[in-house]
Design a protein around this motif. Structure first.
Motif, PDB file in Angstrom:
ATOM      1  N   PRO A   3       0.766  -1.347  -0.021  1.00  0.00           N
ATOM      2  CA  PRO A   3       0.028   0.212  -0.183  1.00  0.00           C
ATOM      3  C   PRO A   3       0.862   1.305   0.027  1.00  0.00           C
ATOM      4  CG  PRO A   3      -0.005  -1.221   1.988  1.00  0.00           C
ATOM      5  CD  PRO A   3       0.502  -2.268   1.190  1.00  0.00           C
ATOM      6  N   VAL A   4       2.032   1.155   0.698  1.00  0.00           N
ATOM      7  CA  VAL A   4       2.923   2.608   0.702  1.00  0.00           C
ATOM      8  C   VAL A   4       3.279   2.830  -0.462  1.00  0.00           C
ATOM      9  CG1 VAL A   4       4.786   3.722   1.912  1.00  0.00           C
ATOM     10  CG2 VAL A   4       3.315   2.159   3.102  1.00  0.00           C
ATOM     11  N   GLY A  54       0.597   3.751  -2.861  1.00  0.00           N
ATOM     12  CA  GLY A  54       0.300   5.035  -2.653  1.00  0.00           C
ATOM     13  C   GLY A  54       1.186   6.303  -3.270  1.00  0.00           C
ATOM     14  N   PHE A  85      -2.120   9.908  -2.320  1.00  0.00           N
ATOM     15  CA  PHE A  85      -1.347   8.959  -1.544  1.00  0.00           C
ATOM     16  C   PHE A  85      -2.473   8.405  -0.377  1.00  0.00           C
ATOM     17  CE2 PHE A  85       0.851   7.655   2.176  1.00  0.00           C
ATOM     18  CZ  PHE A  85       1.676   6.855   1.879  1.00  0.00           C
ATOM     19  N   TRP A  86      -3.137   9.226   0.220  1.00  0.00           N
ATOM     20  CA  TRP A  86      -3.787   8.686   1.403  1.00  0.00           C
ATOM     21  C   TRP A  86      -4.830   7.845   0.970  1.00  0.00           C
ATOM     22  CZ3 TRP A  86      -9.229   9.570   2.651  1.00  0.00           C
ATOM     23  CH2 TRP A  86      -9.344   9.240   4.113  1.00  0.00           C
ATOM     24  N   THR A 140      -5.298   6.301  -1.754  1.00  0.00           N
ATOM     25  CA  THR A 140      -4.622   4.969  -2.421  1.00  0.00           C
ATOM     26  C   THR A 140      -4.383   3.914  -1.188  1.00  0.00           C
ATOM     27  OG1 THR A 140      -3.971   6.107  -4.561  1.00  0.00           O
ATOM     28  CG2 THR A 140      -3.042   3.879  -3.948  1.00  0.00           C
ATOM     29  N   HIS A 141      -3.640   4.658  -0.286  1.00  0.00           N
ATOM     30  CA  HIS A 141      -3.229   3.771   0.730  1.00  0.00           C
ATOM     31  C   HIS A 141      -4.535   3.171   1.564  1.00  0.00           C
ATOM     32  CE1 HIS A 141      -1.567   3.026   4.847  1.00  0.00           C
ATOM     33  NE2 HIS A 141      -0.561   2.591   4.237  1.00  0.00           N
ATOM     34  N   ARG A 142      -5.552   3.841   1.856  1.00  0.00           N
ATOM     35  CA  ARG A 142      -6.617   3.407   2.488  1.00  0.00           C
ATOM     36  C   ARG A 142      -7.383   2.311   1.536  1.00  0.00           C
ATOM     37  NH1 ARG A 142      -6.586   3.706   7.445  1.00  0.00           N
ATOM     38  NH2 ARG A 142      -8.991   3.210   7.471  1.00  0.00           N
ATOM     39  N   CYS A 196      -6.110   0.218  -0.678  1.00  0.00           N
ATOM     40  CA  CYS A 196      -5.164  -0.952  -0.577  1.00  0.00           C
ATOM     41  C   CYS A 196      -5.607  -1.609   0.767  1.00  0.00           C
ATOM     42  CB  CYS A 196      -3.741  -0.659  -0.956  1.00  0.00           C
ATOM     43  SG  CYS A 196      -3.163  -0.010  -2.484  1.00  0.00           S
TER      44      CYS A 196
END
Length: 459
Positions: free
Chosen positions: A357-358, A361, A409-410, A412-414, A416
């Motif tokens: 995820p990182v 992101g 980023f936030w 996409t990270h959430r 994933c």
């Protein structure tokens, strides 16, 4: 006696994202073939002549020999316009395929050992493709060519200490001079294609040596996929060249010092530089008797340099941060271990984007940053269409290029993490059947297919 490791066989994954490398290769083949045709009719000479061709509006106008030969090639040589437009479209597709290949390798972890060198090859191919397109745009010596030369001159002049000398070395005592197009011609027609061919050949050899990477659940692709992709790529480029006009230099007119067409924009892969130059504040830094124009130096040179350096260094940075080590099993196959995961997995197996995820992101943030800069290149047109001031649109993009990547980023990270949680629940309770049942106590819940399926007994 030392045992010999078995020869590694090339493995092709059937996943659709693996086509980007093939598209890039066959686009380059089209570029070479069409470029050889164009070389026969193009004259890289800046000597002034009077245009006497078939395009009536430009007759009697002083132009360069380069512009005149490009006009003859486009309007008088049989098939010349088709080949020229195919060549231009192939450049756009070539750079796009490289960018998508890098994005695919980044989000799936395909840059890890032993494929780090392949990652570096694709990172090098991206600026080479951009340079090939930009040098090719300069060759017709039309109005857009003059704008590109002005940008190159401004970027070189912003370099401390050696900027002025670099401009005089490239253009001569006067701008644009008479040597710039011959220089760009040989760089475009010989130096860059040779470098690209060497890199693609090295990449092909590495693929044969290490094999293709794959996803855990993917099946081998068909062996006939490469000829099919070659035909599809060439066919699409022929359709684009026949049906979609690009770079009509007879509408732009010949280049003139200090002149540029209204509403002119660069090719898509240079849009982020144009946008960065438009929204960059007019900062200057004075050091003693020298003044640095940060408004040009930062977006035109420093930002691209930092970007490509970060791309090249990312595999090493991730190994240092995550602690990936490379070992080999009894058959000589590479294996990797993550200290965070604590388990060994095959190096040929790729990560799904949701599993990192990182990194995914970061990729989404980079795409958002590029997209916003690309949109900022049309700040004047956006202001005209939405009845806003150019200053307001420019200020909006100055904030957006900072805030937008953080939001991307936030989100996409959430996403994933949410997909991981959904898969974990499906593994524990079985896939959802879409059927809602009610218990005797009045509660509602989803019925899972695996857990609620009646058992099958033999007999």
């Amino acid at each position: 006696m030392r045992a010999l490791a078995p020869k590694r066989r090339s493995f092709r994954s059937g996943h659709w994202s693996f086509m980007f490398a093939e598209v890039a290769i066959w686009s380059f083949v089209v570029l070479v073939v069409t470029g050889l045709f164009l070389m026969v009719f193009y004259d890289p000479d800046m000597s002034p002549v009077l245009y006497q061709g078939v395009y009536t509006p430009l007759r009697g106008i002083p132009v360069s020999e380069a512009f005149d030969s490009t006009m003859r090639l486009s309007l008088e040589v049989r098939g010349g316009l088709l080949v020229r437009q195919m060549h231009h479209w192939a450049t756009l597709v070539f750079v796009a395929a490289i960018a998508l290949q890098l994005l695919r390798m980044f989000v799936t972890g395909a840059f890890r050992r032993p494929r780090t060198v392949q990652w570096l090859i694709w990172v090098t191919l991206l600026p080479l493709g951009m340079a090939a397109g930009e040098t090719g745009n300069i060759l017709p010596d039309d109005m857009l060519s003059g704008g590109s030369l002005w940008l190159i001159q401004s970027a070189l002049l912003s370099i401390p200490v050696v900027g002025t000398s670099a401009v005089q070395l490239l253009f001569g005592p006067e701008f644009p001079g008479e040597s710039i197009i011959p220089v760009m011609y040989w760089v475009h027609a010989l130096v860059i294609p040779a470098a690209v061919a060497v890199l693609l050949g090295a990449r092909e050899r590495l693929v044969r040596r290490h094999g293709h990477s794959r996803f855990a659940a993917s099946a081998p692709g068909r062996r006939g996929a490469r000829p099919l992709m070659a035909g599809a790529t060439v066919g699409v480029l022929v359709i684009l060249g026949m049906g979609f006009q690009i770079a009509p230099i007879w509408l732009y007119g010949p280049a003139g010092p200090g002149q540029i067409s209204a509403g002119s924009v660069p090719d898509w892969y240079m849009g982020f530089l144009d946008g960065a130059l438009r929204i960059m504040p007019g900062w200057e830094l004075t050091l003693g008797d020298h003044t640095l124009s940060l408004a040009v130096l930062l977006p035109a040179l420093i930002m691209p340099g930092v970007f490509f350096t970060a791309l090249a260094a990312y595999p090493m940075a991730e190994r240092l941060a995550v602690g990936r080590l490379t070992r080999y099993d009894a058959l000589g196959r590479p294996k990797t271990r993550s200290r965070m995961a604590g388990e060994w997995t095959g190096a040929t197996v790729l990560d799904r984007p949701r599993e990192a995820p990182v990194r995914t992101g970061v990729a989404a943030a980079g795409v958002a940053f590029y997209g916003l800069l690309w949109a900022a290149a049309a700040n004047d047109q956006l202001a005209h269409e939405f009845q806003l001031s150019v200053e307001a649109v420019t200020i909006f993009f100055r904030f957006a290029v900072v805030i937008g990547p953080v939001i991307a980023f936030w989100v996409t990270h959430r996403l994933c993490l949410g997909l991981q949680l959904r898969e974990r629940d499906a593994g524990e309770h079985g896939p959802e059947s879409g059927v809602i049942v009610r218990t005797a106590q009045g509660a509602f819940h989803d019925r899972s297919e695996d857990h609620d399926r009646p058992a099958v007994t033999a007999g």
